[in-house]
Design an enzyme around this catalytic site. Structure first.
Site: not given
Lengths: 321, 321
Positions: B14-15, B211, B213, B244, B253
């Site tokens: 997904r991400d 979550h 990064h 991003c 990520n």
């Protein structure tokens, strides 16, 4: 000079430059060191006293040491492979001398062509040379326990062996030992366990610093573990230069910029100004040409409204914090 | 299935895929998910129920959910931007639904065009839709606190605001909240402080995952801090895809491969086989063509004699450990 909670020891001019093919001109090295000191870096490993035939990149180490000694507040550190190199380091006036001893004897034989006993004999000779100097000229003498977390030839290195070698280095006359994860095998749990084992055997004063690699991406997590355990000196390299990367894209040394960012974000003072450090990176990148640099924080930039710990410390009472 | 100490939730399909220009064919997505499950990954965010015009890369999410539901032991997670997306997710039979709420209202308006009150209203509607289902068909409903550690528009996001929004999400009917460092502003100290604040307000059951990064290189150090604090679920993306990135070379990520390596080296069981995970990386890299992947451990390889925690767990008594 700013107050510091941790000491970031920049190893790029030695560890970084010895790993790349090109030789950086002496003036560019001096400019790098100048810039780092202006950014607040207070200890730099500026070179290594090895035969120039082996490492032409570091042939100007004596000149660099002499130059760096003129910069106020800077601890000028060098690496030496043996007593002969240490004699050169003492003549040049280095403030700190590090002798590596590879905890894996296979690795020691492959890289230095010396057994443990032979390296310990070099340590004894170096300690004797230092003792013969007047007290005010004696450098700090560190024995570095390389491959302490494992070796690409032997695999696991037993913790008891590392402790025994640390004891032998201290008995040989080192002022301190340092841990080095030469191969990138360390993890946060093994880092904490090794520090606890060494402190139990030697006392806390005998071990304050660690040299960690980012070979498998765990560099800063391992720093965090070592900091949580109580270590206060951390080696790193501007742009992650050096540290024997295994493959393209795989970095070796911890990136100074990201390391400083982590501590400053945590409220831990490094004494280093990140914006100035990013400027030094730009200048070193330009001097190196095509050499790839690592690190994420210089590319992403600082967070909006970021307040580094070192700057917060200098804010006067009454100012908005 | 292996025993696990932590849950690694793979968000790459997904991400990761929503962040790249190319659309991965549905069969390649299925092969990725198959490979991940075979390697031991037990939770995957397989897609997002957003209008296909906005994210054509994820237009096949319903088909992927249906496929993934057939894989034994896998928790099939999806992201939804609103109640309309949640209706699709419920129809498809997702096991877990995550609704992001950006703690910075400016960021929420800029990205979702919704105020906090509007997002909370969506949460209430979704919770109502879930309650209307028979108990055995109700998915787990998580509200994700994005930009919890700061925002590129507002800068610092007050911790009290994050706590208040978490309370509002729980009151709206979420089963759990999750922390998300959308902007890469978190550091180990802020991670621990945020977890402590949320647990004090909501209890430990309301927050188990994060979550993070790697925007500024602190991803795994922040994971370590969150793990030390007591969290047990960690999002990451194969090859660090997505999240991003700000600039070339700056990853978003956390890299699943390095995250799994860190835990397995620490003796913390992820249930995931690293060699198989590296194979999945190779296959995904081939399917993606020129898309750059991040991560250090796949390039360096595993340490000589490496014994992952998950494998150690399966060694019988009496065998050499």
């Amino acid at each position: 000079m700013s107050l510091m909670d941790v000491l970031i020891s920049e190893v790029g001019p030695r560890d970084g430059l010895q790993s790349i093919a090109a030789t950086m001109p002496t003036d560019a090295k001096k400019a790098w060191i100048d810039g780092a000191v202006a950014a607040g870096v207070s200890e730099i490993e500026v070179g290594s006293f090895v035969p120039p035939k082996l490492l032409p990149q570091l042939a100007d180490t004596a000149e660099i040491v002499a130059y760096a000694r003129g910069l106020p507040g800077l601890t000028v550190a060098v690496l030496v492979p043996n007593a002969r190199g240490a004699a050169d380091a003492l003549a040049a006036g280095a403030h700190k001398i590090t002798l590596p001893l590879s905890c894996s004897e296979s690795h020691s034989l492959a890289n230095l062509r010396k057994t443990h006993a032979q390296v310990l004999e070099e340590a004894r000779q170096i300690a004797g040379m230092i003792r013969a100097l007047p007290a005010e000229r004696r450098p700090h003498f560190e024995g570095s326990l390389s491959t302490a977390f494992g070796c690409t030839i032997e695999g696991e290195v037993p913790r008891a062996k590392v402790v025994a070698l640390a004891e032998a280095l201290m008995a040989a006359g080192c002022d301190e030992v340092g841990l080095a994860d030469t191969t990138g095998y360390a993890d946060p749990v093994s880092v904490k366990a090794m520090i606890a084992a060494l402190w139990a055997a030697l006392g806390r004063e005998a071990l304050t610093g660690i040299h960690l690699h980012n070979t498998r991406g765990l560099g800063l997590a391992n720093v965090l573990a070592a900091y949580d355990a109580g270590l206060t000196t951390f080696d790193s390299s501007l742009g992650g230069l050096g540290g024997c990367p295994f493959a393209p894209g795989a970095s070796g040394n911890i990136v100074t910029e990201d390391l400083v960012f982590m501590f400053e974000a945590m409220g831990v003072r490094t004494g280093i100004d990140l914006e100035r450090l990013f400027d030094v990176r730009e200048r070193v990148a330009a001097a190196l040409g095509d050499e790839p640099l690592y690190g994420f924080s210089p590319l992403a930039g600082l967070p909006l409204g970021f307040r580094p710990a070192t700057a917060r410390n200098t804010i006067m009472e009454g100012e908005p914090a």
